[in-house]
Design a protein around this motif. Structure first.
Motif, PDB file in Angstrom:
ATOM      1  N   LYS A 297      -6.472  19.094  31.976  1.00  0.00           N
ATOM      2  CA  LYS A 297      -6.126  18.056  32.947  1.00  0.00           C
ATOM      3  C   LYS A 297      -7.007  16.809  32.838  1.00  0.00           C
ATOM      4  O   LYS A 297      -6.910  15.902  33.651  1.00  0.00           O
ATOM      5  N   LYS A 298      -7.859  16.785  31.811  1.00  0.00           N
ATOM      6  CA  LYS A 298      -8.791  15.663  31.697  1.00  0.00           C
ATOM      7  C   LYS A 298      -8.313  14.562  30.760  1.00  0.00           C
ATOM      8  O   LYS A 298      -9.034  13.597  30.524  1.00  0.00           O
ATOM      9  N   ASN A 299      -7.122  14.732  30.167  1.00  0.00           N
ATOM     10  CA  ASN A 299      -6.647  13.742  29.190  1.00  0.00           C
ATOM     11  C   ASN A 299      -6.061  12.518  29.888  1.00  0.00           C
ATOM     12  O   ASN A 299      -4.857  12.271  29.873  1.00  0.00           O
ATOM     13  N   ARG A 300      -6.937  11.754  30.525  1.00  0.00           N
ATOM     14  CA  ARG A 300      -6.520  10.527  31.197  1.00  0.00           C
ATOM     15  C   ARG A 300      -7.479   9.405  30.817  1.00  0.00           C
ATOM     16  O   ARG A 300      -8.647   9.656  30.496  1.00  0.00           O
ATOM     17  N   GLY A 301      -6.978   8.180  30.884  1.00  0.00           N
ATOM     18  CA  GLY A 301      -7.824   7.031  30.623  1.00  0.00           C
ATOM     19  C   GLY A 301      -7.743   6.553  29.181  1.00  0.00           C
ATOM     20  O   GLY A 301      -6.754   6.791  28.475  1.00  0.00           O
ATOM     21  N   LYS A 303      -8.880   6.175  25.119  1.00  0.00           N
ATOM     22  CA  LYS A 303      -9.078   7.175  24.071  1.00  0.00           C
ATOM     23  C   LYS A 303     -10.383   6.940  23.309  1.00  0.00           C
ATOM     24  O   LYS A 303     -10.655   5.839  22.838  1.00  0.00           O
ATOM     25  N   GLU A 526     -12.818   5.468  32.631  1.00  0.00           N
ATOM     26  CA  GLU A 526     -12.102   6.733  32.517  1.00  0.00           C
ATOM     27  C   GLU A 526     -11.687   6.901  31.057  1.00  0.00           C
ATOM     28  O   GLU A 526     -11.146   5.981  30.447  1.00  0.00           O
ATOM     29  N   TYR A 528     -10.926   9.955  27.575  1.00  0.00           N
ATOM     30  CA  TYR A 528     -10.763  11.319  27.085  1.00  0.00           C
ATOM     31  C   TYR A 528     -10.980  11.325  25.577  1.00  0.00           C
ATOM     32  O   TYR A 528     -10.814  10.308  24.898  1.00  0.00           O
TER      33      TYR A 528
END
Length: 592
Positions: A297-301, A303, A526, A528
């Motif tokens: 669930k941390k794949n936000r923001g 790269k 933010e 990931y």
């Protein structure tokens, strides 16, 4: 008529074989499609992540899809996958603990073991538990599992606890029996990589550096086990001197090295007690493969790309065309870094370097590509087990460098090593040579004779210029003077903890900390991490193995036959395909 029948038969055989191959490919495609569309694993409340320490551990995992056909099991677990699974287990409220089953893990990388151990320590910060069990712990397994809340052992089992030893192998005299010799040019008194084929023992300079980093690794292991088991480092050292490998299990309990003895089928009741469930209730378990399919669930923001650079640094990949991750191909990595530089979605890059070095030419090209990438976005290096010689060359230009405490790095120096068969051909085989040449050095490098003094002087000058360039790259990247670099260069190998003191690295930290630093340098709120390269799929590996071009089956048999001698033998085999000018770590060391 006979020829006609022969050709017709061959044609029919070819058609049948083609049909079989097409059929296999069809099945592979269907299975691959099914696998690619597999649903995300749903985690039941009260689940346990079962981490089986059985396979080799590399930077990234690979499968052996035809292992069941030839009876081998050469599956390699990925360090990245293991650490990712541990992080997911920590963050998932339905997972209550980790059960580690030590079942013959085959890795001798202290840095990989330390990285997993640190991830497990971080897992315990969540208040969750870890239990380990084995029929017999190797020293590496015990070091890793000492982090557990409970260490369980079979009543008839042992643990490995005896200290570390490095035992390099030397082949000079063996090769001489066949009339094969290596001619050597090098810069740096500690640059000892060629010793295995040019000497019959360790030089004093090499013994000094190997003693330093083997002792350093052991100190890290002592400190970590001491903190987890509440045993003083002096006591742990004394236990190692007593060779605990053959100690009785009850003595191990008395010395607090383990907690309890029990048989494998009794462990589940210990876990059920931790979960507070009835003895007749099944334990919801998740394997490493299951954890990889648990939603992150941390794949936000924004790269942050993680680029894996591991293996030998080479000009051309002559190993396995279907599995380029086994080495760092200079021109391929340069192209990849150029793509990352031009990718606007990538805000920063972490280079995960685990390499003993290799081609000096390819290392210089990669260094150039890193500088171009750094001009557009932050570049942070995360060092694995090795980032030495060429591995350090490609790292030194980064904005920031993290290493593991037990990373083997530095080794700033280069050498040229040239295989000479003249005695084999002349004295052993009776082959004679003559020559006609237009210029003095027209036959420079011929195998019919050794280099003469003037030719060696030319080579020494060329190698010296390469060393000066390497030293200058380090000075520029680390913001040091050339004189300062020279004091820590000369091919000297340094452990990560020591490299920090002499400014070869900026910090001791994990890959996660490197990602965090890259995001900080890119001023991301933010973010990931996203792995850049896509590993070869299992069916590509299958095709490579089945094609016979990869030589994977032969390599498996060679490794099974020669064991720990396999790497040095493979090195000699590959010398002919290597760039003649090398920036490479000393030996392939086996640290027991």
């Amino acid at each position: 008529m006979k020829d006609f029948i022969k050709y017709v038969g061959a044609t029919i055989t070819g058609i049948v074989m083609l049909s079989v191959i097409v059929g296999i490919l069809g099945v592979i495609s269907l299975v691959g499609l099914a696998a690619s569309t597999a649903s995300t694993v749903q985690v039941k409340d009260g689940s346990v992540f079962t981490l089986v320490l059985k396979n080799n551990i590399d930077e990234r995992g690979t499968d052996n899809p035809i292992g069941f056909l030839n009876g081998s099991d050469t599956t390699i677990d990925g360090l990245n996958d293991i650490i990712s699974a541990i992080h997911k287990a920590k963050d998932n409220e339905n997972i209550k603990g980790i059960y580690i089953q030590a079942d013959g893990m085959a890795t001798d990388s202290p840095a990989s073991l330390h990285a997993i151990r640190e991830a497990l320590l971080d897992f315990k910060k969540s208040g969750k538990w870890i239990i380990s069990y084995s029929d017999g712990y190797s020293q590496s397994e015990y070091y890793l599992c000492s982090v557990a809340d409970q260490i369980l052992l079979n009543p008839q089992g042992q643990i490995g606890w005896h200290g570390l030893a490095a035992e390099p192998v030397f082949y000079k005299d063996l090769l001489a029996k066949f009339g094969v010799k290596f001619e050597l040019c090098k810069v740096g008194k500690y640059k000892s990589a060629p010793e295995q084929v040019t000497a019959d023992g360790m030089s004093e300079a090499n013994r000094e550096q190997v003693t330093a980093y083997v002792t350093g690794i052991w100190k890290v292991m002592l400190k970590d086990v001491s903190a987890s088991r509440k045993i003083s480092t002096d006591s742990l050292n004394a236990y190692a001197d007593r060779f605990m490998d053959l100690a009785d299990a009850q003595e191990l309990i008395k010395l607090r090295l383990i907690d309890k003895t029990m048989y494998a089928d009794e462990v589940k009741n210990v876990i059920k007690k931790r979960l507070d469930i009835d003895t007749d209730t099944d334990i919801p378990q998740l394997s490493l493969g299951d954890m990889l399919n648990v939603e992150d669930k941390k794949n936000r923001g924004d790269k942050v790309a993680v680029y894996y650079a591991y293996g030998d640094i080479v000009d051309e990949d002559n190993s396995n065309p279907m599995n380029p991750q086994t080495c760092i191909v200079g021109k391929d990595m340069c192209k990849d870094l150029e793509e990352l530089a031009d990718d606007d979605d990538v805000k920063a890059v972490v280079l995960r370097v685990n390499s003993p070095g290799g081609s000096a030419y390819a290392s210089e090209q990669i260094w150039h590509a890193v500088t171009k990438l750094k001009a557009k976005k932050p570049v942070v290096v995360s060092m694995g087990g090795y980032a030495a010689s060429g591995g350090y060359y490609i790292s030194c230009a980064a904005n920031y460098i993290y290493s593991d405490p037990t990373t083997i790095t530095g080794s700033i120096g280069i050498f040229g090593m040239f295989l000479n068969y003249s005695e084999l051909m002349k004295d052993k085989l009776g082959i004679k040579f003559d020559e006609v040449k237009t210029n003095k050095h027209a036959n420079f490098g011929t195998r019919s004779r050794f280099f003469n003094a003037e030719e060696m002087a030319i080579l020494d000058k060329y190698i010296g210029k390469g060393y000066e360039l390497f030293r200058k790259r380090v000075a520029d990247g680390r913001k040091m003077s050339v004189a300062q670099v020279e004091q820590i260069a000369q091919g000297r190998v340094w452990l990560g903890n020591d490299a920090l003191k002499i400014h070869l690295v900026d910090g001791i930290g994990s890959l996660d900390e490197a990602v965090k630093k890259a995001a900080q340098l890119a001023k991301l709120d933010e973010y990931y991490a996203s792995e850049y390269q896509t590993p070869s799929s299992w069916y590509e590996t299958l095709l490579a193995s089945a094609s016979g071009n990869s030589g994977s089956y032969l390599d498996e048999q060679m490794q099974a036959t020669f064991g720990e001698l396999y790497e040095p033998l493979r090195y000699i085999k590959q010398v002919e395909n290597m760039s003649k000018i090398q920036a490479r770590l000393p030996y392939f060391l086996t640290i027991r």
